[in-house]
Motif scaffolding. Structure first.
Motif, PDB file in Angstrom:
ATOM      1  N   CYS A 166       3.414   4.923 -50.486  1.00  0.00           N
ATOM      2  CA  CYS A 166       3.889   5.978 -49.589  1.00  0.00           C
ATOM      3  C   CYS A 166       2.770   6.984 -49.307  1.00  0.00           C
ATOM      4  CB  CYS A 166       5.097   6.672 -50.207  1.00  0.00           C
ATOM      5  SG  CYS A 166       5.797   8.026 -49.243  1.00  0.00           S
ATOM      6  N   ARG A 218       5.291  10.996 -38.835  1.00  0.00           N
ATOM      7  CA  ARG A 218       5.890   9.713 -39.184  1.00  0.00           C
ATOM      8  C   ARG A 218       6.557   9.808 -40.555  1.00  0.00           C
ATOM      9  NH1 ARG A 218       2.479   6.642 -40.938  1.00  0.00           N
ATOM     10  NH2 ARG A 218       0.720   8.056 -40.833  1.00  0.00           N
ATOM     11  N   GLN A 254       0.094   6.145 -46.745  1.00  0.00           N
ATOM     12  CA  GLN A 254       0.497   6.224 -45.339  1.00  0.00           C
ATOM     13  C   GLN A 254       0.572   7.645 -44.819  1.00  0.00           C
ATOM     14  OE1 GLN A 254       4.028   4.226 -44.128  1.00  0.00           O
ATOM     15  NE2 GLN A 254       3.774   2.614 -45.625  1.00  0.00           N
ATOM     16  N   GLY A 255       0.698   8.620 -45.686  1.00  0.00           N
ATOM     17  CA  GLY A 255       0.951   9.970 -45.185  1.00  0.00           C
ATOM     18  C   GLY A 255       0.579  11.052 -46.154  1.00  0.00           C
ATOM     19  N   CYS A 291       6.035  12.653 -50.639  1.00  0.00           N
ATOM     20  CA  CYS A 291       6.627  11.373 -51.030  1.00  0.00           C
ATOM     21  C   CYS A 291       7.546  11.535 -52.247  1.00  0.00           C
ATOM     22  CB  CYS A 291       5.537  10.353 -51.337  1.00  0.00           C
ATOM     23  SG  CYS A 291       4.672   9.771 -49.872  1.00  0.00           S
ATOM     24  N   ALA A 308       4.546  12.071 -43.090  1.00  0.00           N
ATOM     25  CA  ALA A 308       3.110  12.130 -42.828  1.00  0.00           C
ATOM     26  C   ALA A 308       2.799  13.371 -41.997  1.00  0.00           C
ATOM     27  CB  ALA A 308       2.658  10.869 -42.092  1.00  0.00           C
ATOM     28  N   SER A 357       6.596   8.212 -43.863  1.00  0.00           N
ATOM     29  CA  SER A 357       5.820   7.250 -44.644  1.00  0.00           C
ATOM     30  C   SER A 357       6.757   6.636 -45.676  1.00  0.00           C
ATOM     31  CB  SER A 357       4.620   7.934 -45.298  1.00  0.00           C
ATOM     32  OG  SER A 357       5.018   8.992 -46.112  1.00  0.00           O
ATOM     33  N   ARG A 358       6.404   5.463 -46.129  1.00  0.00           N
ATOM     34  CA  ARG A 358       7.284   4.765 -47.074  1.00  0.00           C
ATOM     35  C   ARG A 358       6.473   3.813 -47.923  1.00  0.00           C
ATOM     36  NH1 ARG A 358       7.768   4.260 -42.078  1.00  0.00           N
ATOM     37  NH2 ARG A 358       6.953   2.415 -41.120  1.00  0.00           N
TER      38      ARG A 358
END
Length: 130
Positions: free
Chosen positions: A80, A57, A83-84, A89, A53, A59-60
């Motif tokens: 994913c 972070r 989140q970011g 990803c 991210a 992300s997943r």
């Protein structure tokens, strides 16, 4: 990152994440192995995506029991990306098989991030990866 590149071809998901995030205590490694075991149990047409991210972070996104590889992959990538940074990803596990090339591509994005923040955020996630 240099150690990851050097070990290319010998990496597992747990080894790669332990090296990337400098995980070395018994508790950290235990949680990491539990996550890998969870991902390997997901079954037919499952995928686990990771990315970086913008705030550093990891992300997943995870999907399992989809009707095709394409749907499992797209779903994990979508989670994913939400989140970011969607560009970073990559699906790093598919049907329990570690996708080393994709993991290394995702990991290269960490160079510009605050490593301590990335590590702490992922350790927090490992406490409850479900």
């Amino acid at each position: 990152m240099a150690l990851l590149e050097k070990m290319r071809g010998q990496l597992t998901f747990s080894k790669a994440l332990a090296i990337l995030l400098d995980l070395n205590t018994e508790e950290e490694l235990k949680r990491l192995f539990q996550l890998e075991a969870l991902l390997k149990r997901d079954g037919y047409h499952s995928a686990y995506a990771m990315g970086i991210a913008k705030d550093g972070r990891l992300s997943r996104g995870r999907s399992w029991r989809w009707r095709s590889q394409m749907h499992a992959t797209e779903t994990a990538l979508d989670y994913c990306k939400r989140q970011g940074d969607g560009d970073s990803c990559k699906v790093v596990m598919y049907n329990g098989d570690f996708q080393e090339k994709e993991f290394l591509e995702m990991a290269k994005r960490l160079g510009a991030q605050n490593f301590t923040a990335v590590r702490q955020a992922y350790l927090k996630f490992l406490e409850n990866p479900h």
